[in-house]
Design an enzyme around this catalytic site. Structure first.
Site, PDB file in Angstrom:
ATOM      1  N   MET A   1       3.578   6.930  -1.972  1.00 19.62           N
ATOM      2  CA  MET A   1       4.901   7.261  -2.485  1.00 19.62           C
ATOM      3  C   MET A   1       4.848   7.706  -3.940  1.00 19.62           C
ATOM      4  O   MET A   1       5.587   8.601  -4.349  1.00 19.62           O
ATOM      5  CB  MET A   1       5.794   6.032  -2.328  1.00 19.62           C
ATOM      6  CG  MET A   1       7.216   6.376  -2.111  1.00 19.62           C
ATOM      7  SD  MET A   1       7.523   7.340  -0.611  1.00 19.62           S
ATOM      8  CE  MET A   1       7.680   6.055   0.599  1.00 19.62           C
TER       9      MET A   1
ATOM     10  N   PHE B   1       0.820  -1.221   0.000  1.00 21.42           N
ATOM     11  CA  PHE B   1       0.000   0.000   0.000  1.00 21.42           C
ATOM     12  C   PHE B   1       0.847   1.261   0.000  1.00 21.42           C
ATOM     13  O   PHE B   1       0.363   2.338  -0.337  1.00 21.42           O
ATOM     14  CB  PHE B   1      -0.947   0.016   1.219  1.00 21.42           C
ATOM     15  CG  PHE B   1      -0.313   0.476   2.504  1.00 21.42           C
ATOM     16  CD1 PHE B   1       0.326  -0.412   3.343  1.00 21.42           C
ATOM     17  CD2 PHE B   1      -0.355   1.816   2.864  1.00 21.42           C
ATOM     18  CE1 PHE B   1       0.926   0.021   4.519  1.00 21.42           C
ATOM     19  CE2 PHE B   1       0.238   2.258   4.039  1.00 21.42           C
ATOM     20  CZ  PHE B   1       0.886   1.360   4.865  1.00 21.42           C
ATOM     21  N   LYS B   2       2.141   1.143   0.352  1.00 27.85           N
ATOM     22  CA  LYS B   2       3.019   2.310   0.385  1.00 27.85           C
ATOM     23  C   LYS B   2       3.063   3.016  -0.982  1.00 27.85           C
ATOM     24  O   LYS B   2       3.310   4.210  -1.052  1.00 27.85           O
ATOM     25  CB  LYS B   2       4.444   1.918   0.777  1.00 27.85           C
ATOM     26  CG  LYS B   2       4.597   1.154   2.085  1.00 27.85           C
ATOM     27  CD  LYS B   2       4.425   2.034   3.294  1.00 27.85           C
ATOM     28  CE  LYS B   2       4.953   1.462   4.598  1.00 27.85           C
ATOM     29  NZ  LYS B   2       4.486   0.148   5.008  1.00 27.85           N
ATOM     30  N   ASP B   3       2.803   2.267  -2.065  1.00 25.03           N
ATOM     31  CA  ASP B   3       2.826   2.882  -3.397  1.00 25.03           C
ATOM     32  C   ASP B   3       1.766   3.980  -3.544  1.00 25.03           C
ATOM     33  O   ASP B   3       1.974   4.935  -4.292  1.00 25.03           O
ATOM     34  CB  ASP B   3       2.582   1.826  -4.478  1.00 25.03           C
ATOM     35  CG  ASP B   3       3.761   0.880  -4.662  1.00 25.03           C
ATOM     36  OD1 ASP B   3       4.913   1.345  -4.564  1.00 25.03           O
ATOM     37  OD2 ASP B   3       3.530  -0.313  -4.906  1.00 25.03           O
TER      38      ASP B   3
END
Ligand SMILES: *Cc1c(COP(=O)(O)O)cnc(C)c1O
Length: 462
Positions: free
Chosen positions: A116, A111-113
């Site tokens: 980011m 989920f960091k995408d």
């Protein structure tokens, strides 16, 4: 729209300044001075929109004059174009009243995408306007680092250094950081655990001479821009289940408290969220604090959900700031006590925290058993972090309110744990197959501030 520090000793900043700087100079974290709200009609109007348009409407009130509407829309389009699913964050039903929000269709499968990729676009737009050069230094328990490298690789005016705990990230996570060939990418394997990596990054930010000399910028989960981007999928998923007419609850696999805090912001913006459930693995300091008021790190025990192997949960400071009625004095006091070993939250603040958050923990055995059981009952292969979430969510299901559990990573990022639990080895999406044989580029480095600062200064253009 101005941003204030949780410690009250740094000047208020614009969105652009808060995003570019990350950590405040007083050691605090930035929050909007006032949290904008969306009306019921505005929330209802999100129904059926493309993810990008919903993201624009939800984030727009927070960014002030930083980007024009057209420019901001274009950045959002670019940010999510590389995702492997047209819905970006599709929702699947697991059982009666229980839904899984798949947040792992981005370029690095976590989920960091979501945050980011948009941060990368916004940084690039702001830097090409100012002509400034920056050095991004971040600590990662695995997924932030790969997402940051993916978002910033090859960008002019940016060097990106990622500190990860040597030997404590999965092979896929490591390769995502060590196989990019761009010269501005620097993967550093630190002899220490994640909390050590995060502490060295904080030390660099608190060394103002160094901070200014290298143009230090932070994209760790304390960066307000990241929290903001994560608010979007709380809205899109809730609206698809009937919000604002019908409330929903969320369970969030939690480490640094960034993702779940985004859910809290969504609620403050007017989204009808009933419960926000913090799900932890055996590193359960957040669960213990929410049940006993005591916050005392006692060392990280490596688990099969390594991105949650955290005992110093940096965004929890934001939750404390809200729980203490936005008074920076007690927050600064608690953070000083944390340096000496730990703190106890006051009764009033604990009550406020419990009004906002429930919590639970899953042991390693419970997580593996949940992954195995869900594969049989639903056909869904969960990553271990999502397994922790589903286990804890099941303890908080209520018939009246649907529960949405956030699936934070793709199972193929953690194939060993998933295979051990189910006998099935999840395959990487075809677009990533090359990575497992590509050459790796990594620098082993000590858990030592001065050594790391020297290394960084040597690597960046004079
Ligand atoms: C980062 C991460 C988490 C924890 O998210 P926080 O925002 O740090 O609470 C959970 N699962 C996965 C897969 C992650 O990468």
């Amino acid at each position: 729209m101005k941003y204030i520090s949780t410690r009250g000793q740094s000047p208020a900043l614009t969105f652009e300044e808060a995003m570019m700087t990350g950590l405040a100079r007083d050691g605090g974290l930035y929050l909007p001075q006032e949290i904008p709200t969306l009306s019921k009609a505005e929330i209802a109007a999100l129904h059926g929109l493309p993810y990008e348009e919903a993201a624009f409407r939800i984030m727009r009130p927070f960014i002030g004059e930083t980007f024009s509407d057209d420019a901001f829309r274009a950045l959002i389009e670019k940010a999510y174009a590389g995702f492997g699913h047209a819905a970006r964050a599709p929702l699947k039903q697991l059982g009666s009243g229980h839904f899984l929000l798949e947040l792992f269709h981005g370029p690095t499968l976590a989920f960091k995408d979501f945050a980011m990729q948009i941060i990368g676009q916004m940084f690039q737009a702001a830097l090409s306007r100012s002509g400034n050069r920056i050095t991004i230094v971040g600590a990662t328990s695995g997924d932030t680092g790969s997402a940051a490298i993916e978002a910033f690789r090859g960008l002019p005016n940016v060097d990106v250094f990622i500190l990860f705990p040597h030997g404590r990230v999965s092979e896929v996570q490591r390769r995502q950081m060590t196989t990019p060939t761009e010269g501005n990418v620097h993967a550093l394997a630190i002899d220490g655990d994640f909390d050590d990596c995060q502490a060295r990054v904080k030390d660099m930010f608190n060394d103002f001479a160094f901070r200014d000399a290298v143009g230090l910028a932070g994209v760790n989960s304390i960066n307000w821009g990241r929290v903001l981007a994560q608010v979007v999928y709380y809205f899109t998923s809730a609206v698809s289940l009937g919000a604002p007419e019908h409330p929903v609850s969320f369970t969030v696999p939690t480490g640094n408290f960034g993702d779940i805090f985004a859910g809290y912001i969504a609620k403050r913006m007017g989204l009808p969220v009933d419960r926000l459930v913090v799900a932890t693995n055996q590193n359960d300091i957040l669960h213990r604090c929410l049940t006993s008021s005591d916050y005392r790190p006692d060392g990280v025990t490596p688990s099969i959900s390594p991105s949650m192997d955290i005992q110093v949960s940096s965004n929890f400071e934001r939750a404390l700031f809200e729980a203490y009625g936005r008074d920076p004095a007690p927050v600064s006091q608690l953070m000083a006590e944390l340096k000496e070993g730990g703190f106890s939250v006051s009764q009033g603040a604990l009550q406020a925290l419990r009004e906002s958050y429930d919590s639970g923990r899953a042991s390693e055995e419970e997580t593996s058993a949940t992954i195995a059981r869900l594969l049989v009952s639903t056909g869904e292969l969960l990553c271990p972090h999502s397994g922790v979430g589903v286990k804890v969510a099941e303890e908080h299901l209520e018939t009246a309110t649907p529960m949405i559990t956030l699936a934070t990573a793709h199972p193929a990022k953690f194939p060993d744990a998933v295979e051990a639990a189910t006998g099935q080895r999840p395959a990487l999406p075809a677009r990533m197959a090359d990575m497992m044989t590509a050459e790796e580029r990594v620098t082993r480095a000590p858990n030592d501030l001065a050594a790391l600062q020297t290394l960084i200064k040597e690597r960046i253009p004079a």
